[in-house]
Scaffold this active site. Structure first.
Site, PDB file in Angstrom:
ATOM      1  N   HIS A 120       0.878  -1.174   0.000  1.00  0.00           N
ATOM      2  CA  HIS A 120       0.000   0.000   0.000  1.00  0.00           C
ATOM      3  C   HIS A 120       0.921   1.231   0.000  1.00  0.00           C
ATOM      4  CE1 HIS A 120      -2.806   2.934   1.845  1.00  0.00           C
ATOM      5  NE2 HIS A 120      -3.775   2.131   1.471  1.00  0.00           N
ATOM      6  N   ASP A 197       3.272  -4.555   7.883  1.00  0.00           N
ATOM      7  CA  ASP A 197       1.996  -3.855   7.786  1.00  0.00           C
ATOM      8  C   ASP A 197       0.899  -4.904   7.932  1.00  0.00           C
ATOM      9  OD1 ASP A 197      -0.370  -2.789   6.910  1.00  0.00           O
ATOM     10  OD2 ASP A 197       0.444  -1.847   5.111  1.00  0.00           O
ATOM     11  N   GLN A 200      -4.318  -5.457   6.828  1.00  0.00           N
ATOM     12  CA  GLN A 200      -5.298  -6.371   6.221  1.00  0.00           C
ATOM     13  C   GLN A 200      -5.261  -7.759   6.853  1.00  0.00           C
ATOM     14  OE1 GLN A 200      -7.646  -5.526   4.232  1.00  0.00           O
ATOM     15  NE2 GLN A 200      -6.957  -3.493   3.635  1.00  0.00           N
ATOM     16  N   LYS A 223     -10.144  -1.138  10.629  1.00  0.00           N
ATOM     17  CA  LYS A 223     -10.247  -2.343   9.785  1.00  0.00           C
ATOM     18  C   LYS A 223     -10.476  -3.589  10.635  1.00  0.00           C
ATOM     19  CE  LYS A 223      -7.109  -0.393   6.339  1.00  0.00           C
ATOM     20  NZ  LYS A 223      -7.858  -0.078   5.133  1.00  0.00           N
ATOM     21  N   CYS A 361      -4.815   2.490  -3.651  1.00  0.00           N
ATOM     22  CA  CYS A 361      -3.611   3.067  -3.024  1.00  0.00           C
ATOM     23  C   CYS A 361      -2.416   2.138  -3.183  1.00  0.00           C
ATOM     24  CB  CYS A 361      -3.830   3.382  -1.551  1.00  0.00           C
ATOM     25  SG  CYS A 361      -5.028   4.661  -1.290  1.00  0.00           S
TER      26      CYS A 361
HETATM   27  N1  PMP Z   1      -1.771  -0.836   4.548  1.00  0.00           N
HETATM   28  C1  PMP Z   1      -2.705  -1.588   3.968  1.00  0.00           C
HETATM   29  C2  PMP Z   1      -2.340  -2.953   3.462  1.00  0.00           C
HETATM   30  C3  PMP Z   1      -3.993  -1.100   3.815  1.00  0.00           C
HETATM   31  O1  PMP Z   1      -4.923  -1.836   3.220  1.00  0.00           O
HETATM   32  C4  PMP Z   1      -4.300   0.194   4.307  1.00  0.00           C
HETATM   33  C5  PMP Z   1      -5.686   0.786   4.176  1.00  0.00           C
HETATM   34  N2  PMP Z   1      -6.302   0.568   2.962  1.00  0.00           N
HETATM   35  C6  PMP Z   1      -3.291   0.920   4.931  1.00  0.00           C
HETATM   36  C7  PMP Z   1      -2.038   0.374   5.029  1.00  0.00           C
HETATM   37  C8  PMP Z   1      -3.521   2.296   5.471  1.00  0.00           C
HETATM   38  O2  PMP Z   1      -4.344   2.246   6.580  1.00  0.00           O
HETATM   39  P1  PMP Z   1      -4.881   3.591   7.270  1.00  0.00           P
HETATM   40  O3  PMP Z   1      -5.468   4.405   6.159  1.00  0.00           O
HETATM   41  O4  PMP Z   1      -5.918   3.108   8.235  1.00  0.00           O
HETATM   42  O5  PMP Z   1      -3.728   4.243   7.914  1.00  0.00           O
END
Ligand code: PMP
Length: 403
Positions: A120, A197, A200, A223, A361
């Site tokens: 991401h 990270d 997910q 999430k 993203c």
């Molecule tokens: N990493 C991953 C794999 C994600 O899916 C996301 C959110 N789509 C994020 C980071 C960012 O998370 P946040 O916007 O809650 O900081």
């Protein structure tokens, strides 16, 4: 087995969209909230609200206790120590904290950072920014055609200059579940640290920092059935202790004079300003909710949904799933011959089905597969095979129109 009445615990899932009962397949972006989490937020404001840590009065002690109990709850949930849990706004802030504090604190020009091509943006951009500021270089671990990480290439990219490997536990686009234990062991052998990270992963499978053998772990409350604005950075105590603070301000100090400041102990050193104590209490409630079902049961249910939906989608000729790793989570991205992902998403919405479209993203992984975007469906504990049937029928109708 998941109780079929689980939807009743989520007020929003009973609402209709354009006259149809909502089918919510956008859980990768954010999950819906159970009533107990919503009630916990209300309880905080109606019964407990007071700023934490500095108060001597009853309410301040109550909210401090809730906040610190939440820290304990999170620590138990991921197998860390209480003082290793830093509350942040979410995954993005957690990663930026490490990029600022660890990279800028300890790395020097010429050092290297590795991240994967399936990250991401929030697990790429902070490293690129830190590298630019400090004269570091960064490299991306390539992704194979089936959506798995190229571990052989990863080993070759590592060198004695590599300071940090940043990799996602589960891809938000491909659904790939990476072999974190193996990736961590390889990083450590090369003398590098590893940040994972877990945005997910945290609500979908067991995540235990000790079992995984990682150095940093980041995730977001929203999430995992908790509210927005609360997230976690877990880091190994000895690393966090050595790292300089991320932001300066109240709460993070030991002693301040006009000339000089000494910093507080962990975890407060990294928590400048009034923390989101309502969010942390609600996060603890979300963990209670998940524990009441059991993460293994959640995992098994979502795995069943993944298999069911994958089979159905593969029967539609024009549909191509992007990401077919053997180890996958309940996330499916697909493209359709002759139809744009955005049009499909809009038309599904009119039928009461919420999906996500676009690059999610993660533009570099789109470039890797030579596409501009996908339709993505992503599951949570309350989704059902009946909803997948509704979605598949709707998709077939749409594809007949979009020829
Ligand atoms: N990493 C991953 C794999 C994600 O899916 C996301 C959110 N789509 C994020 C980071 C960012 O998370 P946040 O916007 O809650 O900081």
């Amino acid at each position: 087995m998941i109780d079929r009445n689980i939807k009743e615990l989520f007020p929003i899932l009973n609402r209709t969209i354009y006259g149809k009962r909502l089918v919510y397949f956008d859980n990768g972006a954010t999950t819906q909230k159970p009533k107990q989490v919503i009630d916990r937020i209300v309880q905080s404001y109606e019964q407990e609200n007071s700023n934490v840590h500095r108060g001597v009065h009853y309410l301040s002690e109550l909210s401090t206790e809730a906040h610190e109990n939440a820290r304990k709850r999170v620590a138990e949930f991921i197998g860390g120590e209480q003082e290793e849990i830093i509350f942040t706004r979410g995954t993005t802030e957690s990663i930026n904290l490490v990029a600022r504090s660890y990279i800028e604190g300890f790395c020097k020009a010429g050092d290297e950072i590795l991240f994967s091509a399936m990250e991401h943006h929030s697990n790429m951009v902070p490293w690129q920014m830190a590298a630019e500021r400090c004269g570091l270089t960064f490299k991306a671990i390539p992704v194979k055609d089936d959506g798995t990480l190229d571990i052989d290439a990863y080993k070759k990219l590592l060198s004695d200059k590599t300071r940090l490997v940043a990799v996602t536990h589960t891809s938000n686009v491909l659904g790939t579940v990476n072999p974190i234990k193996e990736i961590a062991a390889i990083a450590h052998e090369a003398g590098a640290k590893i940040l994972v990270d877990a945005a997910q992963a945290i609500a979908h499978t067991k995540v235990n920092v000790k079992e995984l053998g990682v150095d940093f772990l980041a995730f977001s409350g929203h999430k995992m059935y908790a509210p927005t604005g609360i997230g976690v950075l877990w880091g190994k105590k000895e690393l966090l202790e050595a790292m300089p603070p991320f932001m300066g301000g109240g709460e993070m100090i030991d002693h301040v004079t006009l000339e000089h400041t000494t910093y507080g102990a962990l975890p407060y050193k990294f928590e400048a300003g009034t923390p989101n104590y309502v969010g942390s209490a609600a996060l603890a409630s979300a963990i209670d909710f998940m524990d009441s079902i059991g993460i293994e049961n959640i995992h098994a249910h979502e795995e069943m949904l993944l298999k069911y939906a994958t089979e159905k989608l593969n029967q539609i000729e024009r549909v191509h799933i992007i990401g077919n790793a053997p180890e996958k989570s309940g996330i499916i991205s697909f493209i359709v011959d002759g139809a744009h992902h955005y049009d499909i998403g809009l038309m599904l919405d009119k039928m009461g089905i919420a999906v996500r479209t676009g690059h999610h993203c993660a533009e570099p992984i789109m470039t890797r597969f030579g596409i501009s975007g996908t339709v993505r469906i992503s599951f949570a504990v309350y989704n059902t095979t009946e909803e997948i049937d509704i979605f598949i029928e709707a998709l077939k109708k749409i594809l007949n129109l979009l020829r």
